[in-house]
Design a protein around this motif. Structure first.
Motif: not given
Length: 705
Positions: A320-347
């Motif tokens: 629910g926090e503000s910020g760019t949310d690429t996959d639309g899961d409600g978590v901004p990319n700065t806090l999301d461990s999977d920005d693109d929503g493919d199940g593969i963690e960003d690292n």
């Protein structure tokens, strides 16, 4: 790790689903127990080790005892934890009361030296109860651990269970021989004694002291009033443990057949209204309820180094926090461990084509959520596929490996046990209705006929040390059209949606973006990707496959009788041509020796005729004068130059070697002139072949020579 599931078609469900597995590093083998306080701190024993773990899986405290821990019980005020340990020859204390904050021992004693496996606090927290050294039950003072009362009576066998009344303090005892006894709170008065002709698994006193109940293997849960009158039994067999909520008329019962599960049973309506099914083994669990007495959380142990947690919802950090949310899961990319929503963690999200876009926002289409529609004139199959991240996948594999046997090989049956638990956890009727509401097909409505769950990759025969492979699973729904449909130009609209959350493990998987495909026999396949949460819907208009269409479906073409016949004829023709070419090549590789009658020419090459050579073995060498003959030009068709193959080279070399040896053999003799035939290295010309002439020498010529 574990999976929770709900009874197929049940009206309300428990709505619990697998949330996570907390792994304890280097946990000791042996007996295992679990307790949980209201802050969701977990007290778990593994062999002789006792751990205090917070809800995030961090080990807060650890304590090692001399021997294996057999039973644990958390006090009502949650400040103390009682435990029993296996006795030894040294007669060390077998009962300990420890502080729940740091696990330090507050008091210990040896009153339970018989290896007590049943332990509980009284509802008011003043006493501790355990099975006694001989038989029956003993009551101990919480501060001194001195025995205050015994409940033995006519018990002669090991104790199966006991319970203590919340109001009166009455004690219910039952042994494994089927003897039930109801006592006052001092162990002086025996109110009831009932002898059953069956074993006893569990027992309980009703919350208002109105009745007591016993779980049996074959006769359900039987109930009696305190005065001894038997009430109507509850038709649930093979219950190992249960608790009754009289306010809600519910029973929560633990069973292990056909697999580990906890069911919610409506006493008033006499039907199962929910079920939590596990795909792993467990020996102990704790049910956490909300203020309404409904299931809110469930914690179980396992036969591997994991504690398993179930919940009705998942709280994502930063939701629910503000910020760019690429996959639309409600978590901004700065806090999301999977920005693109493919199940593969960003690292880990590094393997993508270099197109000028960061890999962690360019989803892998093989792992994002997929919606596959397969259509024919009467049915529609909707398959929704999801990917679990690496941590959940590895934990689920660990728990599944030992769900059916003790080897580490993940079998197809263990995989199907996990897949089946996914289906059982969900309210299938509600989910089928929900999914249908997001699909619009012109001129018809759809009715669900089938519901199935499948693991498509990441489990069967995966190595035990694999911590990085993803599990991908599918939830498949089959619908029937109310009326058969003409597929040509049929319009299908799909609204953007989440998978229904009630009891669904899909809550662990990313929901966006989506890849959606439409296919079916006789129609052209179509696809839309990536489909993000911002786009409201996608629409498809089906078109039929044309036979002469260049992009015709290969499977459709191959199934055509005309194509199959043409292929068969082509194969036969190819074989015949191959045989013809082989024979022709064989003919070219062999010499066709044509004997032409030519005049002797010193400048041309000859070989010895084998027939005349055999004659010379019987004739004396004679010097003949060769008559002078007029040279006649050859009428043979000239041979075009061609490449000499290996067979011709070998034959040519062999011929030269034969000639060389023959010359050496006859070097000391007078040369004998013989008739020679020229070797032709090509097929005869189209002109008629030259006939051989046999010349017979006259006697006069012989005498002359």
């Amino acid at each position: 790790m574990i999976t929770v599931v709900g009874s197929a078609g049940a009206a309300p469900t428990t709505e619990l689903f697998f949330k996570e597995a907390l792994m304890v590093e280097n946990a000791e083998s042996g007996h295992r127990t679990i307790e949980v306080d209201s802050s969701l701190n977990i007290f778990a024993s593994f062999g002789s080790n006792l751990y205090k773990i917070d809800s995030d899986g961090n080990v807060l405290q650890e304590r090692i005892f001399d021997t294996e821990i057999l039973a644990t019980s958390l006090s009502v005020d949650e400040s103390k934890l009682a435990l029993t340990i296996r006795s030894t020859a040294s007669n060390s204390d077998t009962l300990h009361v420890v502080s729940s904050s740091d696990l330090s021992t507050l008091i210990s004693g040896d009153e339970t030296e018989s290896n007590a496996h049943i332990l509980m606090w009284s509802p008011n927290g003043a006493n501790i109860y355990a099975n006694s050294p001989e038989t029956g039950v003993i009551q101990l003072n919480r501060d001194t651990l001195e025995k205050e009362a015994s409940y033995i009576g006519n018990h002669t066998g090991p104790m199966a269970c006991f319970d203590v009344s919340e109001y009166s303090g009455n004690v219910l005892t039952a042994d494994q021989n089927g003897l039930i006894q109801l006592w006052d709170n001092d162990g002086e008065v025996l109110y009831q004694e009932i002898q059953l002709q069956s074993t006893i698994n569990a027992c309980s006193i009703g919350s208002g002291d109105d009745y007591f109940s016993i779980a049996t293997p074959d006769n359900g849960i039987r109930k009696w009033t305190f005065s001894g009158s038997e009430l109507k039994s509850i038709d649930i067999d093979n219950v190992l443990r249960f608790e009754i909520n009289d306010d809600l008329n519910l029973i929560y019962a633990h069973k292990i057949s056909p697999q580990q599960h906890i069911l919610a049973y409506d006493i008033f309506n006499e039907n199962t209204i929910g079920q939590i099914t596990m795909f792993h083994e467990m020996t102990d669990y704790v049910i956490m309820k909300n203020e309404f007495g409904e299931l809110a959380n469930l914690f179980t142990n396992s036969n591997v180094d994991h504690i398993v947690s179930y919940a009705t919802e998942i709280e994502k950090l930063g939701f629910g926090e503000s910020g760019t949310d690429t996959d639309g899961d409600g978590v901004p990319n700065t806090l999301d461990s999977d920005d693109d929503g493919d199940g593969i963690e960003d690292n880990w999200d590094l393997n993508c084509v270099d197109v000028g876009i960061s890999c962690d926002i360019l989803p892998d289409e093989n792992y994002i959520r997929g919606i596959d529609l397969v259509v024919n004139s009467t049915h529609l199959t909707v398959t929704q596929s999801f990917t679990l991240n690496k941590q959940h996948s590895a934990n689920i594999r660990d728990l599944s490996r030992y769900s059916l046997d003790k080897d580490i090989k993940l079998s197809q049956d263990e995989t199907q046990l996990f897949a089946g638990s996914i289906c059982l956890n969900m309210d299938q009727e509600a989910i089928g209705t929900s999914i249908a509401s997001f699909i619009t097909i012109q001129n018809t409505s759809i009715t669900m006929e089938g519901f199935d769950c499948i693991v498509t990759e990441g489990m069967v025969l995966m190595p035990a040390n694999d911590r990085i492979s993803h599990i991908r699973y599918s939830i498949q729904l089959t619908y029937r059209f109310d009326t058969p449909q003409e597929l040509d130009n049929l319009n299908i609209q799909i609204d953007n949606h989440r998978m229904p959350a009630n009891g669904s493990i899909s809550e662990l998987s990313e929901q966006h973006p989506i890849i959606v495909t439409v296919s079916g026999e006789g129609i052209n396949s179509d696809q839309y990707v990536p489909w993000h949460v911002q786009e409201e819907d996608v629409q498809f208009s089906l078109t039929l496959v044309e036979i002469n269409e260049k992009n015709s479906d290969p499977t459709t073409l191959l199934s055509s009788p005309l194509v199959l016949g043409a292929l068969l004829i082509g194969v036969v023709a190819f074989v015949l041509v191959g045989i013809f070419v082989f024979r022709k090549q064989s003919s070219q590789n062999s010499y066709d020796i044509t004997l032409d009658e030519d005049e002797y020419d010193e400048d041309e090459e000859y070989i010895e005729d084998s027939f005349f050579h055999e004659l010379e073995q019987f004739e004396e060498p004679q010097q003949l004068e060769r008559p002078v003959r007029k040279k006649v030009a050859s009428k043979r068709t000239p041979v075009s130059e061609r490449t000499v193959n290996d067979a011709e080279k070998i034959l040519q070399e062999s011929s030269e070697e034969v000639i060389r040896k023959r010359k050496a053999k006859h070097a000391t003799k007078e040369p004998v002139r013989t008739k020679r035939r020229k070797l032709s290295d090509s097929q005869p010309s189209s002109s008629e072949p030259r006939k051989r002439r046999v010349v017979k020498k006259s006697e006069r010529e012989e005498d002359f020579s």
